[in-house]
Design an enzyme around this catalytic site. Sequence first.
Site, PDB file in Angstrom:
ATOM      1  N   ASP A  19       0.856  -1.183   0.000  1.00  0.00           N
ATOM      2  CA  ASP A  19       0.000   0.000   0.000  1.00  0.00           C
ATOM      3  C   ASP A  19       0.895   1.236   0.000  1.00  0.00           C
ATOM      4  OD1 ASP A  19      -1.786  -2.071   0.497  1.00  0.00           O
ATOM      5  OD2 ASP A  19      -3.022  -0.867   1.847  1.00  0.00           O
ATOM      6  N   LYS A  31     -10.278   0.069  -2.722  1.00  0.00           N
ATOM      7  CA  LYS A  31     -10.236  -0.216  -1.286  1.00  0.00           C
ATOM      8  C   LYS A  31     -10.554   1.044  -0.488  1.00  0.00           C
ATOM      9  CE  LYS A  31      -7.046  -1.487   2.461  1.00  0.00           C
ATOM     10  NZ  LYS A  31      -5.699  -1.924   2.818  1.00  0.00           N
ATOM     11  N   LYS A  69      -6.884   3.096  -3.404  1.00  0.00           N
ATOM     12  CA  LYS A  69      -7.344   3.064  -2.012  1.00  0.00           C
ATOM     13  C   LYS A  69      -7.610   4.489  -1.554  1.00  0.00           C
ATOM     14  CE  LYS A  69      -5.340   1.819   2.513  1.00  0.00           C
ATOM     15  NZ  LYS A  69      -4.253   1.107   3.212  1.00  0.00           N
TER      16      LYS A  69
END
Lengths: 274, 319
Positions: free
Chosen positions: B156, B255, B219
Amino acid sequence: MSERVAVRKTYKLFIGGKFPRSESGRSYLVQSANVSLASRKDARDAVVAARAAVKGWAGATAYNRGQILYRVAEMLEGRREQFVALGLPADEVDAAIDRWVWYAGWSDKLSQVYGGANPVAGPYFNLSAPEPTGVVAAVAPEEPALLGLVSVIAPAIVSGNTVVVAASPVAPLAAVTLAEVLATSDLPGGVVNILTGRLAETVPTLAAHMDVNAIDLTGVADAELAADLEIRAAENLKRVLRPAPADHDWHADPGITRMTTLLETKTVWHPKGV
Amino acid sequence: MTATTTSARSDLTELGRSETALRTFLHGLPGVDQVGAEQRAAQLGTRSIKTTAKAEAIDLAIRMVDLTTLEGADTPGKVRALAAKALRPDPADPSCPHVGAVCVYPSMVPHVAEVLRGSGVHLASVATAFPSGQAPLEIKLADVRAAVEAGADEIDMVINRGAFLAGRYSEVYDEIVATKEACGNAHLKVILETGELATYDNVRRASWLAMLAGGDFIKTSTGKVPVAATLPVTLVMLEAVRDFRAATGRQVGVKPAGGIKTTKDAIKYLVMVNETVGADWLSPDWFRFGASSLLNDLLMQRTKLTTGVYAGPDYFTLD
């Protein structure tokens, strides 16, 4: 000039310090008024609100809790006429106010009477202190509507518990009016939550709820329902107050059992000497 | 949205080569109708999902959870406990599925890897100077390589919001490309930190930028700024991945992370996924929840459905 039209009150639930309608949108006609008919989900929401309030209320000093409960009694006194106007006997209203004051006085005395130093055979201080059990679900008796209600709410909250109370299904107006008193008495939101409606709908949910620590079945008149509720309460070992007998004298001295049943005793050992 | 579908595939791959082309493309994306997006998100949030549909939604949501702990106070013991929970979220019920992934800081990756090996639960690590992203590029890339070497199969990354907001799109693009390269076989999730992007138009641009540069997932947030994932922001991102697939044929995951705490919230997101991009995205491979406290609420709701009794937090682990 046209005649004035009086504003009629909507009687709603009391959850988390707010007055929401039932999540189900239902109401029922009782005492010539439309009163919210609480559902299972309202019961769940009330438990969530009560749980959220435990930390602050149990963590407040006994002195502070006592002051707030006295304040509730003051507000009750100020609204005396309003309760009488609901059809409650004046002596019952007076008794309810006195009962509230009596319990308020216990806030900073309970741990002295019910806790204390234990004699042990060793070089230790051994101290027991009562602590609130947490979230209490309670069923108020059908009659007397106000005195009975006060007699189940006050002993639960005075020690720092928070309570979800199912009001008398046949006389809920006193409960909703008491909620208005509580909402204006510095009592933190969620300490007392009041559900109106059918007991068979909300109370089994409360009795089985794993996040409820004790249940007070005082107002459950139906023996079969009471037995079923006790069985449900056994799943997570809730503390249980059994239903009051039909001929119970609500005006008599209540004793301290109602308070002490809703406590957990914490005992600490502390070395001394050296 | 029509502007994107008219772009030819070859054009899109060339965009990264010049700052001007990238800017022209990103600023040529249609603006987001703010009121419309918020209203659409609110409307989708009113759907009632009950009984068997709810049971399925809860299990799906559990499989989509990226069980996250990103605290300065994380210890090897704590992350190992979290990994054990990821494998068997409800020890009392073997039919409960495992979560999608565990998400930790790079230094904690080896401890989690031991527990998760061979289990099918992915191991995600934040990297690139999370959460601010304010470090020299070499350090960010070293951070990524270290995490991958230690056993992370998902990275991430945070984008350089300073550069993005200043309009230096190439710089952001190049960083994502470089990070993707450093990831090797690991999946790359690109954190846009939408709470700092200020407008939905910026969210749409950042989404496209991240996808063009090769991100496998986009995300919403780090969870470290006050405004985290919201339904409208996620809606804008879902529209972006849908249009991106239509334009390029490549599917990118989404996400939302931060602030999703209840089963009710999670189900709102699932409804939105289904209604916006369709069932293709209703899988842990394409949609994840970055969350920590959400899992316990899902488990409590799951227990309520199986036992008929409301569950209490006393009976689930603290993490």
